[in-house]
Write a protein that holds these residues in place. Structure first.
Motif, PDB file in Angstrom:
ATOM      1  N   ILE A 117       3.062 -21.306  -9.188  1.00 39.79           N
ATOM      2  CA  ILE A 117       2.471 -20.331  -8.283  1.00 39.79           C
ATOM      3  C   ILE A 117       3.287 -19.044  -8.331  1.00 39.79           C
ATOM      4  O   ILE A 117       4.482 -19.041  -8.022  1.00 39.79           O
ATOM      5  N   ALA A 118       2.630 -17.956  -8.738  1.00 39.84           N
ATOM      6  CA  ALA A 118       3.305 -16.666  -8.865  1.00 39.84           C
ATOM      7  C   ALA A 118       2.755 -15.691  -7.828  1.00 39.84           C
ATOM      8  O   ALA A 118       1.541 -15.483  -7.753  1.00 39.84           O
ATOM      9  N   LEU A 119       3.640 -15.092  -7.053  1.00 38.35           N
ATOM     10  CA  LEU A 119       3.260 -14.083  -6.073  1.00 38.35           C
ATOM     11  C   LEU A 119       3.362 -12.709  -6.722  1.00 38.35           C
ATOM     12  O   LEU A 119       4.435 -12.334  -7.229  1.00 38.35           O
ATOM     13  N   LEU A 120       2.261 -11.969  -6.744  1.00 37.42           N
ATOM     14  CA  LEU A 120       2.222 -10.608  -7.282  1.00 37.42           C
ATOM     15  C   LEU A 120       2.198  -9.669  -6.083  1.00 37.42           C
ATOM     16  O   LEU A 120       1.211  -9.634  -5.332  1.00 37.42           O
ATOM     17  N   VAL A 121       3.267  -8.919  -5.877  1.00 39.71           N
ATOM     18  CA  VAL A 121       3.441  -8.206  -4.613  1.00 39.71           C
ATOM     19  C   VAL A 121       3.567  -6.699  -4.842  1.00 39.71           C
ATOM     20  O   VAL A 121       4.477  -6.231  -5.538  1.00 39.71           O
ATOM     21  N   ASP A 122       2.658  -5.962  -4.253  1.00 41.32           N
ATOM     22  CA  ASP A 122       2.737  -4.506  -4.191  1.00 41.32           C
ATOM     23  C   ASP A 122       3.890  -4.160  -3.241  1.00 41.32           C
ATOM     24  O   ASP A 122       3.858  -4.512  -2.065  1.00 41.32           O
ATOM     25  N   ASN A 123       4.938  -3.489  -3.761  1.00 35.02           N
ATOM     26  CA  ASN A 123       6.058  -3.144  -2.879  1.00 35.02           C
ATOM     27  C   ASN A 123       6.161  -1.643  -2.644  1.00 35.02           C
ATOM     28  O   ASN A 123       7.259  -1.089  -2.498  1.00 35.02           O
ATOM     29  N   SER A 124       4.998  -0.988  -2.589  1.00 39.93           N
ATOM     30  CA  SER A 124       4.975   0.420  -2.198  1.00 39.93           C
ATOM     31  C   SER A 124       5.360   0.522  -0.722  1.00 39.93           C
ATOM     32  O   SER A 124       5.399  -0.470   0.016  1.00 39.93           O
ATOM     33  N   GLU A 125       5.644   1.719  -0.280  1.00 38.49           N
ATOM     34  CA  GLU A 125       6.150   1.922   1.084  1.00 38.49           C
ATOM     35  C   GLU A 125       5.206   1.380   2.152  1.00 38.49           C
ATOM     36  O   GLU A 125       5.640   0.835   3.170  1.00 38.49           O
ATOM     37  N   SER A 126       3.904   1.487   1.911  1.00 40.71           N
ATOM     38  CA  SER A 126       2.930   1.031   2.914  1.00 40.71           C
ATOM     39  C   SER A 126       2.863  -0.484   3.035  1.00 40.71           C
ATOM     40  O   SER A 126       2.233  -1.012   3.953  1.00 40.71           O
TER      41      SER A 126
END
Length: 378
Positions: free
Chosen positions: A127-136
């Motif tokens: 299981i791979a978590l793909l995470v947007d780590n932009s400021e919002s």
């Protein structure tokens, strides 16, 4: 993709999800495994279980080699919300039959393996978590970190043999963090090394130097791009052989490939098949109107799920109304079914075949799932 040789012919199978609707968690998960019958194994080649043997499905011992096909699938909607129970699926030859499979519109002989059946193997999932780590996405990253413990306990209680990884991608359109597959404890260490959006904006764990070097070879797309994270994970993470590939895509932005086809929804449509895994999207913002999307520049993030057989969950901008353990598809992973299709040799022709699974629940409601399957000879 795995294959086995039989009579000197290697047969591979790949599948792509088709025909999903567009409700809140609309598209159901699917993935496939191939079983190629060993003619020296009586339990597979006839005489070992009802329905084996001749191509006519009579159950009598046969002399010909039969190719069976094990199709693992997940249908979260089958759970009875009032009782919390899951139905037992019964197939060909059962007087209480409640499930059917068609191949290209023709009824197929099928035996269903339920999760609680004797000898049923537990799900092995990477299981791979793909995470947007932009400021919002600061609050979402914090919420993911806070919910990891309960989520992992839920999967473990369901008997899943799971490993975990994460990939972070930035508002500059780069891969700026990752940790390769390892234990749940190591995933928590990765997420808790920093705070807010920075939780996934670093490389950690075993093999972190390799992942950081690989990330430098990927393009800078100038804005958030979920497909960039998916393609990086597919190519660079260390998946186990035979493990089901599951991605969870956390974002609050469209997929934005900045004109680069290689990271677009069109590329996904042309190249992805379910042996590569399914993507489940958690979108923490209002869905843009269709008129706001532009191919190759601003594309629906939910398409990563719609095109791979995954689910879509919408949450508020603070991720405050849902937790990882609440996500419907996570629960369905602990209750996967197998449809054991009989006598599929006539379909080993390199063409795409439409497989439809139909289930009637205890209240008489009908559910269905469609999967595209291709068998290839090599």
């Amino acid at each position: 993709m795995n294959g086995s040789k039989i009579n000197g012919i290697k047969i591979l199978a790949m599948a792509a999800a088709i025909g999903c609707g567009a409700t809140l968690t609309s598209c159901l998960e699917d993935d496939v495994n191939t079983i190629l019958i060993d003619p020296d194994d009586r339990a597979q080649s006839g005489g070992g279980r009802p329905g084996g043997g001749n191509d006519d499905g009579s159950g009598k011992p046969g002399t010909g080699t039969i190719v069976s096909y094990d199709l693992r699938f997940f249908m979260a909607e089958l759970k009875d919300r009032a009782t919390g129970e899951w139905p037992r699926l019964l197939g060909t030859g059962n007087s209480a039959r409640n499930a059917w499979v068609e191949i290209d519109g023709k009824d197929a002989k099928v035996e269903f393996i339920n999760p609680d059946d004797e000898g049923a193997e537990p799900l092995k999932a990477d299981i791979a978590l793909l995470v947007d780590n932009s400021e919002s996405m600061e609050e979402e990253n914090d919420a993911i970190a806070a919910g990891l413990g309960a989520w992992v306990r839920q999967l473990e209680a369901g008997g899943i043999d799971a490993r975990y990884a994460a990939v972070g991608h930035s508002e500059e359109g780069t891969i700026n963090g990752a940790t390769d597959f390892s234990t749940a404890e190591n995933l928590e260490i990765f997420f808790n090394y920093k705070h807010g959006s920075d939780r996934t904006a670093h490389f950690g764990g075993t093999g972190s130097d390799r992942l950081e070097e690989a990330a430098a070879r990927y393009p800078r797309l100038n804005t958030e791009c979920c497909m960039l994270a998916l393609r990086f994970a597919d190519a660079e993470l260390s998946f186990r052989e035979g493990a089901e590939r599951v991605y969870i895509n956390f974002t609050d932005e469209p997929n934005q490939p900045y004109g680069n086809h290689d990271y677009s929804i069109d590329w996904l449509t042309d190249h992805w098949h379910s042996a590569m895994g399914e993507v489940h999207t958690v979108y923490s913002a209002p869905e843009p109107q269709p008129s706001e999307y532009t191919a190759l520049y601003s594309e629906p993030s939910r398409s990563l799920s719609d095109r791979t057989g995954g689910t879509v969950t919408y949450t508020d901008e603070r991720f405050s109304n849902v937790s990882l353990a609440d996500l419907e598809f996570c629960e369905s992973l602990t209750h996967g079914y197998i449809a054991r299709l009989k006598n599929v040799a006539p379909y080993v022709d390199g063409k795409r075949h439409r497989v439809v699974i139909r289930v009637n629940d205890a209240d008489g409601r009908a559910h269905s799932k469609a999967i595209g399957v291709i068998f290839k000879k090599q």
